[in-house]
Scaffold this active site. Structure first.
Site, mmCIF file in Angstrom:
data_model
loop_
_atom_site.group_PDB
_atom_site.id
_atom_site.type_symbol
_atom_site.label_atom_id
_atom_site.label_comp_id
_atom_site.label_asym_id
_atom_site.label_seq_id
_atom_site.Cartn_x
_atom_site.Cartn_y
_atom_site.Cartn_z
ATOM 1 N N SER A 136 80.014 57.555 -13.082
ATOM 2 C CA SER A 136 79.842 56.359 -13.919
ATOM 3 C C SER A 136 78.506 56.362 -14.643
ATOM 4 O O SER A 136 77.525 55.814 -14.138
ATOM 5 C CB SER A 136 79.939 55.106 -13.037
ATOM 6 O OG SER A 136 79.106 55.246 -11.886
ATOM 7 N N LYS A 189 74.722 64.927 -4.729
ATOM 8 C CA LYS A 189 75.230 65.494 -5.989
ATOM 9 C C LYS A 189 74.123 65.596 -7.025
ATOM 10 O O LYS A 189 74.164 66.470 -7.905
ATOM 11 C CB LYS A 189 76.419 64.679 -6.508
ATOM 12 C CG LYS A 189 76.138 63.206 -6.777
ATOM 13 C CD LYS A 189 75.674 62.911 -8.183
ATOM 14 C CE LYS A 189 75.382 61.431 -8.364
ATOM 15 N NZ LYS A 189 74.895 61.103 -9.704
ATOM 16 N N THR A 246 78.056 64.525 -13.143
ATOM 17 C CA THR A 246 76.607 64.682 -13.150
ATOM 18 C C THR A 246 76.193 66.112 -13.481
ATOM 19 O O THR A 246 75.124 66.341 -14.047
ATOM 20 C CB THR A 246 76.012 64.264 -11.788
ATOM 21 O OG1 THR A 246 76.550 63.001 -11.414
ATOM 22 C CG2 THR A 246 74.509 64.131 -11.857
ATOM 23 N N ASN A 254 69.496 64.202 -14.179
ATOM 24 C CA ASN A 254 69.308 65.298 -13.231
ATOM 25 C C ASN A 254 69.678 66.632 -13.868
ATOM 26 O O ASN A 254 68.931 67.612 -13.775
ATOM 27 C CB ASN A 254 70.156 65.051 -11.976
ATOM 28 C CG ASN A 254 69.670 63.844 -11.192
ATOM 29 O OD1 ASN A 254 68.686 63.916 -10.469
ATOM 30 N ND2 ASN A 254 70.359 62.719 -11.355
ATOM 31 N N VAL A 277 63.600 58.212 -13.888
ATOM 32 C CA VAL A 277 63.567 58.664 -12.499
ATOM 33 C C VAL A 277 64.649 59.725 -12.292
ATOM 34 O O VAL A 277 65.832 59.467 -12.529
ATOM 35 C CB VAL A 277 63.786 57.487 -11.529
ATOM 36 C CG1 VAL A 277 63.902 58.000 -10.096
ATOM 37 C CG2 VAL A 277 62.628 56.497 -11.642
ATOM 38 N N GLU A 279 66.559 61.321 -9.776
ATOM 39 C CA GLU A 279 66.846 61.059 -8.367
ATOM 40 C C GLU A 279 66.963 62.331 -7.538
ATOM 41 O O GLU A 279 66.601 62.368 -6.361
ATOM 42 C CB GLU A 279 68.146 60.251 -8.239
ATOM 43 C CG GLU A 279 68.217 58.972 -9.061
ATOM 44 C CD GLU A 279 67.494 57.806 -8.410
ATOM 45 O OE1 GLU A 279 66.816 58.027 -7.388
ATOM 46 O OE2 GLU A 279 67.607 56.684 -8.936
#
Length: 339
Positions: A136, A189, A246, A254, A277, A279
């Protein structure tokens, strides 16, 4: 109609606040960053994170934490993972026991190896805390592109309550009791997505990325099952679904950071360039520490840690993965003659 407050007005919190306001709920959006609050109040738009997407006039934007915590049916934790503990600590004095809270951020705390839900529960005991995760991107949810996610809770009633608040004809929500599986899938992930970005930065092609995604979900599931999660979860939305989106999308901070690292940037340089950020950087050490704690093999996670923190080149890390000792793909499968 329900009263919903979002603690955190980054891209994800803002996108979900827009959606819930359009669902007909009474929405408050809080940020600790005064410039962000001023921008959202003045322009009704998050110009940095979601340019061109308007915040409905009905959404109340505030920097007052107390007013964003009292009198709500549901509180959504949407701050980035490094700020979950500090936000929960500050908010705890204003939130009554038994409050329904749903965490939508993804990550694992480095020092304690705790999931974000566990952090919230520790800082605010007595709350009814669920999690929402899945493939999402905020950029797509904010403009109504079809999306599916899963909400995990210890209570079937709470899971269905959160499902009902978020669900609409463009945002489908499933329910699950497997909180740890959902959280681990959503957190680790990001580490694999960094590695996928590195591969793209090196120009290694589709075969490499497909292998990385496939072996990546194997590592995530291996750890998740060892920690009490269920294999079905890692085959679902918060597992392979979130991993695919992702690892393959230019929306993914990422993946984008990984691309820059693959092209020769350091971790710090890549994070500065992405300007959000990342993650996966915060979760990488924690994921590897969990692998050692539960005695689980996670070679991709190990190598991305080497690249991020130990100065190993991305090319050398890929070579280490390719030249590991040969092994069976799945240890649970055997030939009849071996039984």
């Amino acid at each position: 109609m329900s009263k919903v407050s979002f603690l955190g007005a980054g891209s994800w919190g803002t996108a979900l606040a827009i959606m819930l306001a359009n669902n007909g709920h009474e929405v408050t959006l809080w940020s600790a960053v005064e410039s962000e609050v001023e921008m959202l109040q003045t322009h009704r738009e998050h110009k940095d994170r979601l340019p061109g997407v308007k915040l409905p006039e009905s959404v109340v934007v505030t920097s007052n934490l107390e007013s964003a915590c009292k009198g709500f049916d549901l509180i959504v934790f949407s701050v980035a993972s490094p700020y979950v503990r500090s936000t929960a600590k500050k908010a705890s004095e204003f939130i009554p026991k038994g409050q329904r809270i749903v965490n939508v951020a993804k990550g694992i705390e480095n020092d304690t190896l705790m999931t974000l839900r566990d952090i919230i529960c520790e800082e605010m005991p007595g709350m009814d805390v669920s999690v929402l995760s899945g493939p999402s991107h905020a950029e797509e949810v904010s403009i109504g592109m079809p999306t599916t996610v899963v909400v995990g809770s210890t209570s079937k009633e709470t899971a269905k309550y959160v499902q009902k608040i978020f669900m609409n004809d463009r945002f489908r929500v499933y329910t699950s009791p497997d909180i740890i599986g959902i959280e681990l899938g959503g957190s680790i992930k990001n580490v694999i997505a960094l590695a996928a970005g590195v591969c793209d930065g090196l120009g290694l092609g589709d075969n490499t990325k497909a292998a990385l995604i496939t072996r990546g979900i194997t590592e995530i599931a291996r750890l998740g099952v060892a920690m009490g999660g269920h294999m079905e979860t890692f085959c679902g939305l918060s597992g392979i679904g979130d991993l695919i989106v992702t690892c393959t999308s230019t929306h993914s901070r990422n993946h984008n950071a990984g691309v820059l690292i693959g092209k020769g940037m350091s971790m710090d340089e890549a994070m500065k360039e992405v300007n959000q950020v990342v993650e996966g950087v915060y979760s990488a050490k924690a994921a590897f520490a969990l692998a050692k704690k539960y005695n689980v093999s996670m070679p991709i996670v190990e190598q991305i840690n080497e690249v991020l923190f130990d100065g190993v080149s991305a090319t050398d890390a890929i070579q280490v993965l390719l030249t590991r000792e040969e092994c069976h793909e799945y240890q649970g499968l055997t030939w009849d003659a071996d039984k």
